[in-house]
Design a protein around this motif. Structure first.
Motif, PDB file in Angstrom:
ATOM      1  N   THR A  67      27.984 -10.316  -6.798  1.00  0.00           N
ATOM      2  CA  THR A  67      27.202 -10.960  -7.710  1.00  0.00           C
ATOM      3  C   THR A  67      26.076  -9.462  -7.127  1.00  0.00           C
ATOM      4  O   THR A  67      24.342  -9.579  -7.573  1.00  0.00           O
ATOM      5  N   CYS A  68      26.746  -8.941  -6.800  1.00  0.00           N
ATOM      6  CA  CYS A  68      25.498  -7.498  -5.983  1.00  0.00           C
ATOM      7  C   CYS A  68      24.851  -6.484  -7.005  1.00  0.00           C
ATOM      8  O   CYS A  68      25.359  -6.785  -8.288  1.00  0.00           O
ATOM      9  N   GLY A  69      24.104  -6.045  -6.983  1.00  0.00           N
ATOM     10  CA  GLY A  69      23.507  -5.159  -7.371  1.00  0.00           C
ATOM     11  C   GLY A  69      24.456  -3.587  -8.101  1.00  0.00           C
ATOM     12  O   GLY A  69      25.715  -3.752  -7.001  1.00  0.00           O
ATOM     13  N   GLU A  70      24.074  -2.951  -8.616  1.00  0.00           N
ATOM     14  CA  GLU A  70      24.679  -1.467  -8.847  1.00  0.00           C
ATOM     15  C   GLU A  70      24.165  -0.841  -7.846  1.00  0.00           C
ATOM     16  O   GLU A  70      22.584  -1.171  -7.277  1.00  0.00           O
ATOM     17  N   GLY A  71      24.878  -0.017  -7.411  1.00  0.00           N
ATOM     18  CA  GLY A  71      24.731   1.079  -6.416  1.00  0.00           C
ATOM     19  C   GLY A  71      24.338   1.149  -5.247  1.00  0.00           C
ATOM     20  O   GLY A  71      24.349  -0.322  -4.531  1.00  0.00           O
ATOM     21  N   ALA A  72      23.711   1.398  -3.923  1.00  0.00           N
ATOM     22  CA  ALA A  72      23.907   1.289  -3.155  1.00  0.00           C
ATOM     23  C   ALA A  72      22.960   0.431  -1.974  1.00  0.00           C
ATOM     24  O   ALA A  72      23.359  -0.296  -1.288  1.00  0.00           O
ATOM     25  N   GLU A  73      21.897   0.114  -3.343  1.00  0.00           N
ATOM     26  CA  GLU A  73      20.776  -0.529  -2.903  1.00  0.00           C
ATOM     27  C   GLU A  73      21.793  -2.065  -3.113  1.00  0.00           C
ATOM     28  O   GLU A  73      21.204  -3.019  -2.859  1.00  0.00           O
ATOM     29  N   GLY A  74      21.734  -2.214  -3.650  1.00  0.00           N
ATOM     30  CA  GLY A  74      22.793  -3.837  -4.187  1.00  0.00           C
ATOM     31  C   GLY A  74      23.521  -4.018  -2.926  1.00  0.00           C
ATOM     32  O   GLY A  74      23.333  -4.873  -2.838  1.00  0.00           O
ATOM     33  N   VAL A  75      23.916  -3.426  -3.170  1.00  0.00           N
ATOM     34  CA  VAL A  75      25.069  -3.705  -2.001  1.00  0.00           C
ATOM     35  C   VAL A  75      24.755  -3.585  -0.303  1.00  0.00           C
ATOM     36  O   VAL A  75      25.041  -4.541   0.295  1.00  0.00           O
ATOM     37  N   GLY A  76      23.090  -2.916  -0.157  1.00  0.00           N
ATOM     38  CA  GLY A  76      23.156  -3.355   0.838  1.00  0.00           C
ATOM     39  C   GLY A  76      22.271  -4.369   1.072  1.00  0.00           C
ATOM     40  O   GLY A  76      21.907  -5.448   1.870  1.00  0.00           O
ATOM     41  N   ARG A  77      21.628  -4.899   0.052  1.00  0.00           N
ATOM     42  CA  ARG A  77      20.608  -6.323  -0.210  1.00  0.00           C
ATOM     43  C   ARG A  77      21.537  -6.774  -0.129  1.00  0.00           C
ATOM     44  O   ARG A  77      21.725  -8.354   0.667  1.00  0.00           O
ATOM     45  N   ALA A  78      22.787  -7.431  -0.987  1.00  0.00           N
ATOM     46  CA  ALA A  78      23.630  -8.583  -0.930  1.00  0.00           C
ATOM     47  C   ALA A  78      24.794  -8.395   0.435  1.00  0.00           C
ATOM     48  O   ALA A  78      25.082  -9.907   0.729  1.00  0.00           O
ATOM     49  N   THR A  79      24.493  -7.416   1.439  1.00  0.00           N
ATOM     50  CA  THR A  79      25.062  -7.256   2.305  1.00  0.00           C
ATOM     51  C   THR A  79      23.782  -7.947   3.681  1.00  0.00           C
ATOM     52  O   THR A  79      24.189  -9.213   4.089  1.00  0.00           O
ATOM     53  N   THR A  80      23.212  -7.393   3.732  1.00  0.00           N
ATOM     54  CA  THR A  80      21.821  -7.959   3.961  1.00  0.00           C
ATOM     55  C   THR A  80      21.448  -9.906   4.037  1.00  0.00           C
ATOM     56  O   THR A  80      21.222 -10.711   4.517  1.00  0.00           O
ATOM     57  N   GLU A  81      21.754 -10.470   2.672  1.00  0.00           N
ATOM     58  CA  GLU A  81      21.629 -11.591   2.061  1.00  0.00           C
ATOM     59  C   GLU A  81      22.724 -12.878   2.732  1.00  0.00           C
ATOM     60  O   GLU A  81      21.815 -13.311   2.959  1.00  0.00           O
ATOM     61  N   ALA A  82      23.938 -12.236   2.508  1.00  0.00           N
ATOM     62  CA  ALA A  82      24.907 -12.393   2.621  1.00  0.00           C
ATOM     63  C   ALA A  82      25.235 -12.847   4.658  1.00  0.00           C
ATOM     64  O   ALA A  82      25.457 -14.267   5.184  1.00  0.00           O
ATOM     65  N   VAL A  83      24.682 -12.046   5.594  1.00  0.00           N
ATOM     66  CA  VAL A  83      24.128 -12.678   6.546  1.00  0.00           C
ATOM     67  C   VAL A  83      23.627 -13.483   7.101  1.00  0.00           C
ATOM     68  O   VAL A  83      23.420 -14.094   7.934  1.00  0.00           O
ATOM     69  N   VAL A  84      22.004 -13.870   6.631  1.00  0.00           N
ATOM     70  CA  VAL A  84      21.065 -14.364   6.998  1.00  0.00           C
ATOM     71  C   VAL A  84      21.408 -15.258   5.957  1.00  0.00           C
ATOM     72  O   VAL A  84      21.182 -16.260   6.741  1.00  0.00           O
ATOM     73  N   TYR A  85      21.495 -16.146   4.673  1.00  0.00           N
ATOM     74  CA  TYR A  85      22.229 -17.473   4.522  1.00  0.00           C
ATOM     75  C   TYR A  85      23.406 -17.693   5.047  1.00  0.00           C
ATOM     76  O   TYR A  85      23.306 -18.920   5.534  1.00  0.00           O
ATOM     77  N   SER A  86      24.310 -16.998   5.810  1.00  0.00           N
ATOM     78  CA  SER A  86      25.049 -16.992   6.207  1.00  0.00           C
ATOM     79  C   SER A  86      25.232 -17.276   7.570  1.00  0.00           C
ATOM     80  O   SER A  86      25.546 -18.876   8.509  1.00  0.00           O
ATOM     81  N   ALA A  87      23.978 -17.100   8.008  1.00  0.00           N
ATOM     82  CA  ALA A  87      23.371 -17.703   9.514  1.00  0.00           C
ATOM     83  C   ALA A  87      22.855 -18.835   9.559  1.00  0.00           C
ATOM     84  O   ALA A  87      22.775 -19.817  10.693  1.00  0.00           O
ATOM     85  N   ILE A  88      22.057 -19.024   8.266  1.00  0.00           N
ATOM     86  CA  ILE A  88      21.352 -20.358   8.579  1.00  0.00           C
ATOM     87  C   ILE A  88      21.822 -21.613   8.160  1.00  0.00           C
ATOM     88  O   ILE A  88      22.369 -22.534   8.104  1.00  0.00           O
ATOM     89  N   THR A  89      23.086 -21.412   7.615  1.00  0.00           N
ATOM     90  CA  THR A  89      24.186 -22.301   6.865  1.00  0.00           C
ATOM     91  C   THR A  89      24.915 -22.665   7.995  1.00  0.00           C
ATOM     92  O   THR A  89      25.080 -24.233   8.138  1.00  0.00           O
TER      93      THR A  89
END
Length: 64
Positions: A24-46
């Motif tokens: 569900t990430c956005g397009e381009g490098a910015e979307g991929v970077g944001r999705a990666t950061t969110e995945a790491v943060v959500y995984s750590a909290i979970t």
């Protein structure tokens, strides 16, 4: 035994969160970077939250 069960649960949680964020990430490098950061943060909290409940549950189940 507790460590093996937790490892499987954590692996499943991380893979589910990461796959969802990746699909569900956005397009381009910015979307991929944001999705990666969110995945790491959500995984750590979970993992922190699930560790508490898994420990309570497994201690009661395995001690019985």
């Amino acid at each position: 035994m507790t460590g093996i069960i937790k490892a499987f649960v954590y692996g499943g949680l991380i893979s589910l969160i990461s796959c969802y964020k990746g699909m569900t990430c956005g397009e381009g490098a910015e979307g991929v970077g944001r999705a990666t950061t969110e995945a790491v943060v959500y995984s750590a909290i979970t993992i922190l939250i699930s560790n508490f409940f898994l420990t309570l549950f497994l201690n009661r189940v395995l001690e019985s």
